[in-house]
Design an enzyme around this catalytic site. Structure first.
Site, PDB file in Angstrom:
ATOM      1  N   GLU A  67       3.331  -4.935   4.500  1.00 49.06           N
ATOM      2  CA  GLU A  67       4.417  -3.962   4.676  1.00 49.06           C
ATOM      3  C   GLU A  67       5.766  -4.637   4.915  1.00 49.06           C
ATOM      4  O   GLU A  67       6.806  -4.157   4.446  1.00 49.06           O
ATOM      5  CB  GLU A  67       4.108  -3.016   5.851  1.00 49.06           C
ATOM      6  CG  GLU A  67       3.096  -1.926   5.525  1.00 49.06           C
ATOM      7  CD  GLU A  67       1.649  -2.353   5.727  1.00 49.06           C
ATOM      8  OE1 GLU A  67       1.391  -3.569   5.832  1.00 49.06           O
ATOM      9  OE2 GLU A  67       0.775  -1.472   5.769  1.00 49.06           O
ATOM     10  N   GLU A  99      -5.736  -0.569   6.751  1.00 51.50           N
ATOM     11  CA  GLU A  99      -5.738   0.329   7.923  1.00 51.50           C
ATOM     12  C   GLU A  99      -6.866   1.358   7.812  1.00 51.50           C
ATOM     13  O   GLU A  99      -7.517   1.686   8.802  1.00 51.50           O
ATOM     14  CB  GLU A  99      -4.367   1.010   8.035  1.00 51.50           C
ATOM     15  CG  GLU A  99      -3.268   0.011   8.376  1.00 51.50           C
ATOM     16  CD  GLU A  99      -1.885   0.632   8.386  1.00 51.50           C
ATOM     17  OE1 GLU A  99      -1.456   1.112   7.320  1.00 51.50           O
ATOM     18  OE2 GLU A  99      -1.251   0.644   9.458  1.00 51.50           O
ATOM     19  N   ALA A 121      -0.505   2.540   0.990  1.00 52.27           N
ATOM     20  CA  ALA A 121       0.165   3.823   0.778  1.00 52.27           C
ATOM     21  C   ALA A 121       0.755   3.836  -0.628  1.00 52.27           C
ATOM     22  O   ALA A 121       0.957   2.782  -1.238  1.00 52.27           O
ATOM     23  CB  ALA A 121       1.269   3.985   1.814  1.00 52.27           C
ATOM     24  N   GLY A 157      -1.990   0.159   3.981  1.00 52.32           N
ATOM     25  CA  GLY A 157      -2.771   1.337   4.372  1.00 52.32           C
ATOM     26  C   GLY A 157      -4.235   1.217   3.981  1.00 52.32           C
ATOM     27  O   GLY A 157      -5.095   1.848   4.610  1.00 52.32           O
TER      28      GLY A 157
HETATM   29  N1  3HC Z   1       1.926   2.214  -4.476  1.00 52.07           N
HETATM   30  C1  3HC Z   1       2.318   2.644  -5.693  1.00 52.07           C
HETATM   31  N2  3HC Z   1       2.210   1.910  -6.820  1.00 52.07           N
HETATM   32  C2  3HC Z   1       1.688   0.670  -6.681  1.00 52.07           C
HETATM   33  C3  3HC Z   1       1.275   0.150  -5.446  1.00 52.07           C
HETATM   34  C4  3HC Z   1       1.391   0.988  -4.300  1.00 52.07           C
HETATM   35  N3  3HC Z   1       0.988   0.592  -3.096  1.00 52.07           N
HETATM   36  N4  3HC Z   1       0.810  -1.097  -5.636  1.00 52.07           N
HETATM   37  C5  3HC Z   1       0.930  -1.347  -6.956  1.00 52.07           C
HETATM   38  N5  3HC Z   1       1.459  -0.275  -7.587  1.00 52.07           N
HETATM   39  C6  3HC Z   1       1.696  -0.118  -9.032  1.00 52.07           C
HETATM   40  C7  3HC Z   1       2.670  -1.139  -9.594  1.00 52.07           C
HETATM   41  O1  3HC Z   1       3.991  -0.674  -9.503  1.00 52.07           O
HETATM   42  C8  3HC Z   1       2.211  -1.242 -11.033  1.00 52.07           C
HETATM   43  O2  3HC Z   1       2.706  -0.121 -11.708  1.00 52.07           O
HETATM   44  P1  3HC Z   1       3.069  -0.207 -13.277  1.00 52.07           P
HETATM   45  O3  3HC Z   1       1.796  -0.523 -13.980  1.00 52.07           O
HETATM   46  O4  3HC Z   1       3.628   1.138 -13.568  1.00 52.07           O
HETATM   47  O5  3HC Z   1       4.078  -1.316 -13.401  1.00 52.07           O
HETATM   48  C9  3HC Z   1       0.708  -1.082 -10.926  1.00 52.07           C
HETATM   49  O6  3HC Z   1       0.464  -0.446  -9.669  1.00 52.07           O
HETATM   50  C10 3HC Z   1      -0.064  -2.382 -10.951  1.00 52.07           C
HETATM   51  O7  3HC Z   1       0.499  -3.251  -9.971  1.00 52.07           O
HETATM   52  P2  3HC Z   1       0.697  -4.811 -10.255  1.00 52.07           P
HETATM   53  O8  3HC Z   1       1.412  -4.986 -11.545  1.00 52.07           O
HETATM   54  O9  3HC Z   1       1.321  -5.395  -9.050  1.00 52.07           O
HETATM   55  O10 3HC Z   1      -0.811  -5.258 -10.440  1.00 52.07           O
HETATM   56  P3  3HC Z   1      -1.525  -6.577  -9.961  1.00 52.07           P
HETATM   57  O11 3HC Z   1      -2.919  -6.434 -10.390  1.00 52.07           O
HETATM   58  O12 3HC Z   1      -0.730  -7.782 -10.359  1.00 52.07           O
HETATM   59  O13 3HC Z   1      -1.446  -6.522  -8.353  1.00 52.07           O
HETATM   60  C11 3HC Z   1      -1.687  -5.558  -6.154  1.00 52.07           C
HETATM   61  C12 3HC Z   1      -2.129  -5.527  -7.650  1.00 52.07           C
HETATM   62  C13 3HC Z   1      -2.117  -6.886  -5.536  1.00 52.07           C
HETATM   63  C14 3HC Z   1      -2.355  -4.422  -5.462  1.00 52.07           C
HETATM   64  C15 3HC Z   1      -0.150  -5.438  -6.084  1.00 52.07           C
HETATM   65  O14 3HC Z   1       0.252  -4.337  -6.853  1.00 52.07           O
HETATM   66  C16 3HC Z   1       0.398  -5.237  -4.709  1.00 52.07           C
HETATM   67  O15 3HC Z   1       0.561  -6.181  -3.974  1.00 52.07           O
HETATM   68  N6  3HC Z   1       0.725  -3.963  -4.355  1.00 52.07           N
HETATM   69  C17 3HC Z   1       1.463  -3.618  -3.172  1.00 52.07           C
HETATM   70  C18 3HC Z   1       0.646  -3.696  -1.940  1.00 52.07           C
HETATM   71  C19 3HC Z   1       1.467  -3.246  -0.755  1.00 52.07           C
HETATM   72  O16 3HC Z   1       2.599  -3.637  -0.544  1.00 52.07           O
HETATM   73  N7  3HC Z   1       0.848  -2.397   0.069  1.00 52.07           N
HETATM   74  C20 3HC Z   1       1.471  -1.865   1.227  1.00 52.07           C
HETATM   75  C21 3HC Z   1       2.050  -0.538   0.901  1.00 52.07           C
HETATM   76  S1  3HC Z   1       2.932   0.140   2.254  1.00 52.07           S
HETATM   77  C22 3HC Z   1       1.718   0.829   3.234  1.00 52.07           C
HETATM   78  O17 3HC Z   1       0.557   0.726   2.921  1.00 52.07           O
HETATM   79  C23 3HC Z   1       2.203   1.564   4.414  1.00 52.07           C
HETATM   80  C24 3HC Z   1       1.118   1.888   5.369  1.00 52.07           C
HETATM   81  O18 3HC Z   1       1.112   0.945   6.391  1.00 52.07           O
HETATM   82  C25 3HC Z   1       1.320   3.232   5.955  1.00 52.07           C
END
Ligand code: 3HC
Ligand code: NAI
Length: 648
Positions: free
Chosen positions: A123, A103, A61, A100
């Site tokens: 999450e 998912e 998400a 997501g």
């Molecule tokens: N939403 C919004 N922005 C995100 C994001 C997300 N899910 N994931 C990463 N970003 C942004 C970061 O803030 C960063 O922004 P910036 O360049 O402005 O600083 C940019 O994307 C790049 O991220 P990273 O610096 O972390 O890049 P990496 O290549 O090192 O890592 C990644 C990539 C492995 C995808 C890492 O960003 C990550 O782990 N992201 C989060 C994943 C996560 O927690 N997903 C679950 C979200 S909650 C969800 O999905 C709810 C659902 O169940 C309904």
């Protein structure tokens, strides 16, 4: 366009292109929903390949949307619509399929992936649980035991493991999309297999739940999400998919709105922003492969271990044979303990030791790209070290000091190469603590600063830039925190009540327990030095304890008493008698009041640090506290706390 469609014969290829991480923003969700309808209605299309543009599938998400109320279409409905499509959807996954993103892939009829793809439901790290069916579809695909590890324990299988678990149907090599299209052609016309949600999963033995509950509650250490993720999973297995999905969604929405989740999101974005400061983005860091560490005591050994962990070669310089042996044995002990805990194999341990060279004298520094000084906290000693290094090192080698308090400008003053000099302030134990304060002087070149950030990234540290002041960001706030804690005691509040309040807030230890562990003498000597310089520093209870020989655990007692071989603090009548001249009448104070007093003090110092330009932003101060001083992550940091209080 955030989602593109291309038609290849009977196969539609849907590509999510929403840089940088293909997050499932509102626009992406809308487009996917519309496409599911359109492709179902297109008689020429018989299967759909769903993929992500660039290096990864979908990172989940869009976390940036979580500070606002959810907006339709909701992700669970998008996943359900794809799952209900009349034609098979095939998720084609390279890189990460997270949250997501996974998912969404579970809503597809099939999943194909590269061997190096990575699957996770992270999450819980954001204080929430999966909110689009992950806790329900995953166990039906991989079984309950594996799903528990992925949903509630951060297990993250790669493509190969995912194939073994049945999470993906086949592995494909790059180029991914043609492989996925070939897979799609092969399944076209076949009878459709059950969707993820239709699959039947056997209920596990009762002890699977009880053991998982015990394990997850213990490791969650008070965090709300992991046990609730398990609960949603269990509910769906025991009461059926509909009930499971309903509980999952209501839990997701409730947790998403909590302070804990807001704090964790704040840190998520702060940590990422910290690694790439805007003013350094265009600069190339200098190449660093061999690093010198001067001083192999507490910090030097820890720094060397952190560097070895990151694959760098080390020259550790000490002053005599005995100190070299002590440093070697400290490092061998660290490796041995990793080996015992199964974190390191014998081969890796010996490979690390092979990258470690120790030396008396500075000759070996000639080969170093960077030298980090971690000798005694004494200006003259540090200056003599850098004078030696100036004679031996290459003219492009970077010089860094790990000083806690000394002004780096004084250390570098008059020495050659001021543009190659900066502070790299690690935290103890340096191989564990994630914070790295980066302290440039006015002379430090920008590419040298960028190299400090790059080193932090390679070491897996969180870099925070600090201006020059007494104690930099972290120790300066620590001092005000401790001083205020002692002021509470002077005001009659019980020592143990202060510690208990801070533990209840989420710190692993209260301020007095922490002082007993680290030793009271360092702060005492610091105050004595200030007094010797004629500064009006009044006596504090801690000073009386040190003068009475109570320096903390290492002397058998400080604020508390300790039995031999037992680190549990016991109320000390001795300590109370010693500090009595500075302590007022006994005063009861509620834990929350204690916490808000200490939080206010930290935030006040933080605001002063910001006003002086020592920290570049409030979030940096939060990172310092969380990654260097054990501030509870779920609370977001002192500046986050202050901001939230301001809003209520
Ligand atoms: N939403 C919004 N922005 C995100 C994001 C997300 N899910 N994931 C990463 N970003 C942004 C970061 O803030 C960063 O922004 P910036 O360049 O402005 O600083 C940019 O994307 C790049 O991220 P990273 O610096 O972390 O890049 P990496 O290549 O090192 O890592 C990644 C990539 C492995 C995808 C890492 O960003 C990550 O782990 N992201 C989060 C994943 C996560 O927690 N997903 C679950 C979200 S909650 C969800 O999905 C709810 C659902 O169940 C309904
Ligand atoms: P320490 O006393 O454990 O180690 C210092 C080491 O430097 C000793 O092993 C000593 O033999 C060696 N040394 C002294 N002079 C030397 C010389 N001329 N050449 C080579 N080696 C020499 O001290 P510690 O705690 O490791 O601190 C080192 C530095 O790190 C200090 O500046 C301190 O302020 C800073 N620091 C300490 C932290 C801590 O928690 N201990 C945290 C962050 C920074």
């Amino acid at each position: 366009m955030t989602v593109n469609v291309e038609i290849d014969g009977e196969i539609a290829i849907v590509t999510i292109e929403n840089p940088p991480v293909n997050a499932l923003s509102g626009t992406v969700r809308q487009r996917l929903l519309a496409l599911a309808d359109a492709l179902d209605g297109d008689p020429n299309v018989r299967a759909v390949v769903l993929t992500g543009a660039g290096k990864l599938f979908v990172a989940g998400a869009d976390i940036a949307e979580f500070d606002r109320p959810p907006e339709p279409p909701f992700l669970p409905d998008v996943v359900a619509r794809i799952e209900a499509a009349a034609k098979p959807w095939i998720a084609a996954i390279r890189g990460a399929a997270l949250g997501g993103g996974l998912e969404l892939a579970l809503g597809c009829r099939f999943r194909v992936a590269t061997a190096s793809a990575r699957f996770a439901l992270p999450e819980i790290n954001l204080g929430i649980i999966p909110g689009a069916g992950g806790t329900q579809r995953l166990p039906r695909v991989v079984g309950v035991t594996e799903a528990i590890r992925i949903v509630a324990e951060n297990h993250s299988p790669d493509g190969r493991e995912a194939l073994r678990l049945g999470l993906v149907d086949t592995l494909v090599d790059e180029p991914l999309v043609p492989g996925a299209v070939a897979f799609a052609r092969a399944v076209v016309g076949q009878a459709l297999s059950p969707t993820s949600i239709e699959r039947v999963v056997p209920a596990p033995a009762a002890n699977v739940w009880t053991e998982a509950e015990a394990r997850i509650t213990a490791s969650a250490r008070g965090a709300a999400a992991p046990p609730q993720a398990l609960q949603a999973l269990k509910h769906g297995i025991e009461h059926g998919v509909e009930a499971g999905l309903a509980l999952e969604r209501s839990t997701f929405l409730a947790l998403r709105a909590t302070e804990e989740a807001a704090a964790l999101r704040h840190l998520f974005f702060a940590e990422r922003a910290a690694l790439r400061p805007a003013e350094l983005r265009a600069l190339s860091p200098r190449p660093i492969e061999t690093v010198g560490v001067v001083g192999g005591g507490t910090m030097g050994s820890g720094i060397a271990a952190a560097l070895l962990n990151a694959g760098l070669s080390i020259v550790l310089i000490e002053q005599d044979e005995a100190s070299v042996l002590r440093a070697r044995s400290t490092l061998a002990g660290l490796f041995e303990s990793s080996r015992r805990r199964g974190l390191m194999s014998d081969e890796v341990a010996s490979e690390w030791m092979a990258r470690l060279e120790t030396s008396i004298g500075y000759g070996a520094a000639e080969r170093c790209d960077l030298v980090i000084e971690a000798v005694f906290e004494d200006l003259a000693v540090k200056r003599s070290v850098f004078a030696e290094l100036g004679r031996v090192c290459r003219p492009d080698a970077i010089h860094a000091t790990n000083t806690s308090y000394i002004d780096p400008r004084l250390i570098a003053d008059g020495l050659p190469g001021p543009e190659r000099f900066l502070g790299l302030h690690f935290f103890s134990p340096a191989q564990v603590m994630k914070l790295l304060e980066i302290v440039p002087t006015p002379d430090t070149a920008l590419d040298v600063l960028a190299t400090g950030y790059d080193l932090a990234r390679r070491l897996g540290k969180v870099p925070v830039r600090s201006g020059i002041c007494d104690g930099f960001i972290g120790n300066r706030i620590l001092r005000s925190y401790r001083t205020e804690a002692e002021a509470l005691v002077c005001g009659g509040v019980d020592i143990a009540a202060v510690d208990a309040a801070m533990r209840a807030f989420g710190f692993a230890m209260g301020p007095f327990e922490m002082q007993d562990m680290a030793g009271l003498d360092i702060a005492y000597l610091y105050r004595e030095a200030a007094r010797a310089r004629g500064m009006p520093v009044p006596d504090m209870p801690g000073d009386l304890l040190v003068r009475a020989g109570r320096k903390g655990q290492k002397t058998g007692g400080g604020w508390y008493d300790y039995a031999a071989d037992d680190r549990r603090p016991k109320t000390s009548m001795d300590a109370q008698r010693i500090i009595a001249p500075l302590v007022g009448a006994k005063k009861e104070m509620a834990g929350e009041a204690i916490v808000s007093r200490l939080m206010a003090t930290m935030a006040e110092e933080g605001h002063a640090i910001l006003a002086e330009g020592i920290a570049l932003g409030a979030a940096d101060i939060d990172l310092v506290e969380v990654h260097g001083y054990g501030f509870p992550r779920k609370r977001g940091g002192p500046m986050f706390q202050a901001g939230r209080l301001g809003k209520t």
